[in-house]
Design an enzyme around this catalytic site. Structure first.
Site, PDB file in Angstrom:
ATOM      1  N   GLU A  35       0.784  -1.214  -0.137  1.00 38.78           N
ATOM      2  CA  GLU A  35       0.025   0.073  -0.125  1.00 38.78           C
ATOM      3  C   GLU A  35       0.892   1.280  -0.028  1.00 38.78           C
ATOM      4  O   GLU A  35       1.755   1.131   0.778  1.00 38.78           O
ATOM      5  CB  GLU A  35      -0.812  -0.075   1.298  1.00 38.78           C
ATOM      6  N   ARG A  36       0.554   2.030  -0.772  1.00 37.82           N
ATOM      7  CA  ARG A  36       1.446   3.325  -0.851  1.00 37.82           C
ATOM      8  C   ARG A  36       1.119   4.225   0.211  1.00 37.82           C
ATOM      9  O   ARG A  36       2.097   5.103   0.656  1.00 37.82           O
ATOM     10  CB  ARG A  36       0.907   4.191  -2.120  1.00 37.82           C
ATOM     11  N   TYR A  37      -0.119   4.291   0.818  1.00 40.06           N
ATOM     12  CA  TYR A  37      -0.310   5.160   1.921  1.00 40.06           C
ATOM     13  C   TYR A  37       0.357   4.405   3.136  1.00 40.06           C
ATOM     14  O   TYR A  37       0.567   3.182   3.327  1.00 40.06           O
ATOM     15  CB  TYR A  37      -1.890   5.345   2.417  1.00 40.06           C
ATOM     16  N   LYS A  53     -18.378  11.520   3.841  1.00 42.24           N
ATOM     17  CA  LYS A  53     -19.496  11.214   4.739  1.00 42.24           C
ATOM     18  C   LYS A  53     -19.764  11.861   6.281  1.00 42.24           C
ATOM     19  O   LYS A  53     -20.542  12.240   6.581  1.00 42.24           O
ATOM     20  CB  LYS A  53     -19.734   9.837   4.798  1.00 42.24           C
ATOM     21  N   GLY A 189     -18.229  19.691 -12.664  1.00 42.65           N
ATOM     22  CA  GLY A 189     -18.649  18.105 -12.854  1.00 42.65           C
ATOM     23  C   GLY A 189     -20.037  18.102 -11.870  1.00 42.65           C
ATOM     24  O   GLY A 189     -19.693  18.310 -10.686  1.00 42.65           O
ATOM     25  N   ALA A 277     -14.220  17.822 -10.561  1.00 45.18           N
ATOM     26  CA  ALA A 277     -14.845  16.595 -10.206  1.00 45.18           C
ATOM     27  C   ALA A 277     -15.588  16.045 -11.609  1.00 45.18           C
ATOM     28  O   ALA A 277     -16.497  15.798 -11.628  1.00 45.18           O
ATOM     29  CB  ALA A 277     -15.857  16.654  -9.168  1.00 45.18           C
ATOM     30  N   ARG A 280     -12.993   9.811 -12.791  1.00 48.22           N
ATOM     31  CA  ARG A 280     -11.817   8.999 -12.211  1.00 48.22           C
ATOM     32  C   ARG A 280     -11.324   8.192 -13.387  1.00 48.22           C
ATOM     33  O   ARG A 280     -12.023   7.627 -14.322  1.00 48.22           O
ATOM     34  CB  ARG A 280     -12.101   8.368 -10.922  1.00 48.22           C
ATOM     35  N   ASP A 320     -11.798  -0.584  -8.923  1.00 51.37           N
ATOM     36  CA  ASP A 320     -11.859   0.414  -9.936  1.00 51.37           C
ATOM     37  C   ASP A 320     -10.987   0.001 -11.232  1.00 51.37           C
ATOM     38  O   ASP A 320     -11.175   0.424 -12.412  1.00 51.37           O
ATOM     39  CB  ASP A 320     -11.409   1.696  -9.198  1.00 51.37           C
ATOM     40  N   HIS A 452     -44.630   1.229  10.212  1.00 48.42           N
ATOM     41  CA  HIS A 452     -45.404   2.528   9.995  1.00 48.42           C
ATOM     42  C   HIS A 452     -45.257   3.292  11.475  1.00 48.42           C
ATOM     43  O   HIS A 452     -45.343   2.821  12.415  1.00 48.42           O
ATOM     44  CB  HIS A 452     -46.892   2.350   9.840  1.00 48.42           C
TER      45      HIS A 452
END
Length: 480
Positions: A35-37, A53, A189, A277, A280, A320, A452
């Site tokens: 992982e790069r992070y 979020k 975007g 935006a 990607r 992705d 309800h």
């Protein structure tokens, strides 16, 4: 140069990558996760889905404070003159991220997954070179799962004059850092990411304009689902320009002067900051896949079969990087499939439907066949629609602009697709997803007793509207 060896190498620790690594480890594989992070979770957890979020939650609370005035509660707060403490807000979102990344690190340790920080590129069909802090080492593997994700698409450099790296021009990662709240912001975007960030900055006091090159916001989503969102934000935002493109951005010391090309757009306008935006693009072109013989298409995607195998059988690709939709929940399911196949399990990615949603205000969520696609494909369908203006729960929330729409096969009455707009639509859409996966029909939904008053019962009501059995609306009788 040091060389390590592992049974399964996972390239990328986002939702797909860490899921694949953990599942393979649970099945007995010796796993190395690159992982790069410095922490696990990838773009989604660290600089995407999760922090956005958290900020959207704050934005919703600010909006709710304003709405209290419409119901007789005056807190004496001038929402037109709020002063967000960007540093404290960012600290809150970072605290949420840290809880999750700490949890992932602990689970990796518990499972015996070796975590290596760095950027990896293939050096052969059975090895990668990992670079970190000007140092590199090789890792050889028996099998590999590529989960290297995607990156934000940028505007062409010819449009940005003269400084392509001006900090006032942000992608979603930069926008989430909240270094400052610009007085006047242009969001380039009108898709999900752009509109979510517009929601945040509008709540924090920016005067927001949105520019979208197509003829509606959220292109590809049914226009009737987008309409309630547009109705709510149009009077709040300074401008929404559709069918419009940017032709140039002139950067001066004090402003960004943006030129537009669109029938109803101004020739130019000045802004304090811009958020880009516009989509990607996959990172297939950044991992030296050709050295492993892995085929990458012209867009940067790695084609795979239903077991997530690339054209090189011992190398898989998930998330992705293997194709649309670019969604975290798709990646995590594919990660499990790839890990299980790598471990000799009989597994395959046989999704019938993948839900999508925008955490705007109101939220917009959909799954399965859209009405637009049904018309284009000539599919014989009918629909049941329930307006939230007839929902007691929605009225009690002061949010009656929403709707629930379900598409049914005209012959079998099975659920083909579902769309919802309104508060918590993203939480509610799962019932429709399950209905499609299980082959449910209109009667299954209509006869399911929903509590309800809730927003969830709008799903049952939409099915009743299709059947002609609804009593919470008056609909003219029709022959079915």
């Amino acid at each position: 140069m040091n060389t390590e060896q592992t049974e399964l190498l996972v390239l990328g620790a986002g939702p797909g990558g860490y899921t694949a690594a953990f599942r393979a480890a649970d099945l007995g594989k010796r796993v190395t996760l690159v992982e790069r992070y410095p922490v696990l979770g990838g773009v989604c957890l660290n600089v995407g889905c999760i922090p956005s979020k958290a900020l959207l939650h704050i934005a919703r609370v600010i909006a709710e404070v304003g709405e209290l005035g419409e119901h007789g509660i005056d807190l004496g707060i001038d929402l037109q003159n709020i002063h967000p403490d960007a540093r404290s807000i960012h600290a809150f979102s970072e605290s949420v991220v840290k809880k999750l990344t700490d949890g992932l690190a602990k689970m990796a340790e518990q499972r015996g997954v070796a975590v290596v920080q760095g950027t990896a590129r293939f050096s052969s069909p059975h090895s990668v070179t990992v670079e970190h802090n000007d140092e590199s080492h090789d890792i050889s593997f028996d099998q590999a799962i590529i989960a290297a994700g995607a990156r934000a698409t940028t505007l062409p450099e010819l449009i940005l004059k003269p400084d392509h790296d001006d900090p006032r021009i942000m992608d979603s990662t930069g926008a989430l850092a909240l270094d400052a709240i610009p007085e006047k912001l242009l969001v380039v975007g009108g898709g999900i990411i752009g509109l979510e960030m517009a929601t945040i900055y509008d709540a924090f006091g920016s005067r927001v304009s949105v520019v979208e090159m197509q003829d509606q916001l959220m292109p590809g989503v049914d226009s009737d689902l987008v309409r309630p969102l547009l109705k709510r934000i149009k009077p709040r935002y300074e401008a929404i320009h559709l069918n419009t493109t940017i032709t140039a951005v002139e950067m001066t010391r004090n402003t960004l002067s943006v030129s537009f090309d669109g029938d109803k757009a101004p020739a130019s306008d000045d802004f304090d900051a811009m958020l880009i935006a516009i989509g990607r693009q996959p990172n297939g072109d950044r991992i030296a896949a050709d050295r492993a013989g892995v085929r990458v298409d012209e867009r940067g995607f790695i084609p795979v079969d239903d077991q997530m195998r690339s054209n090189i059988p011992h190398i898989f690709a998930i998330g992705d990087i293997n194709g649309e939709p670019l969604l975290a929940h798709k990646a995590s399911h594919e990660g499990k499939v790839a890990a299980e196949v790598a471990c000799g399990e009989k597994s395959g990615f046989e999704d019938r439907v993948i839900p999508a949603l925008a955490y705007t205000d109101p939220e917009v969520a959909w799954a399965g066949l859209t009405e637009t696609a049904a018309k284009q494909q000539g599919i014989d369908y009918d629909k049941g629609v329930f307006p939230w203006a007839a929902s007691g729960r929605a009225l009690g929330l002061g949010r009656d602009e929403g709707m629930t729409k379900i598409l049914f096969d005209k012959q079998t009455q099975c659920v083909l697709g579902i769309g919802m707009t309104g508060p918590h639509a993203g939480d509610l859409i799962a019932e429709g997803v399950l209905a499609i996966e299980m082959g449910a029909d209109a009667r299954d939904l209509a006869l399911t007793i929903h509590p309800h008053p809730t927003l969830s019962e709008t799903i049952g009501f939409a099915a009743e509207a299709f059947e002609g059995t609804i009593t919470d609306l008056y609909l003219p009788r029709r022959n079915k």
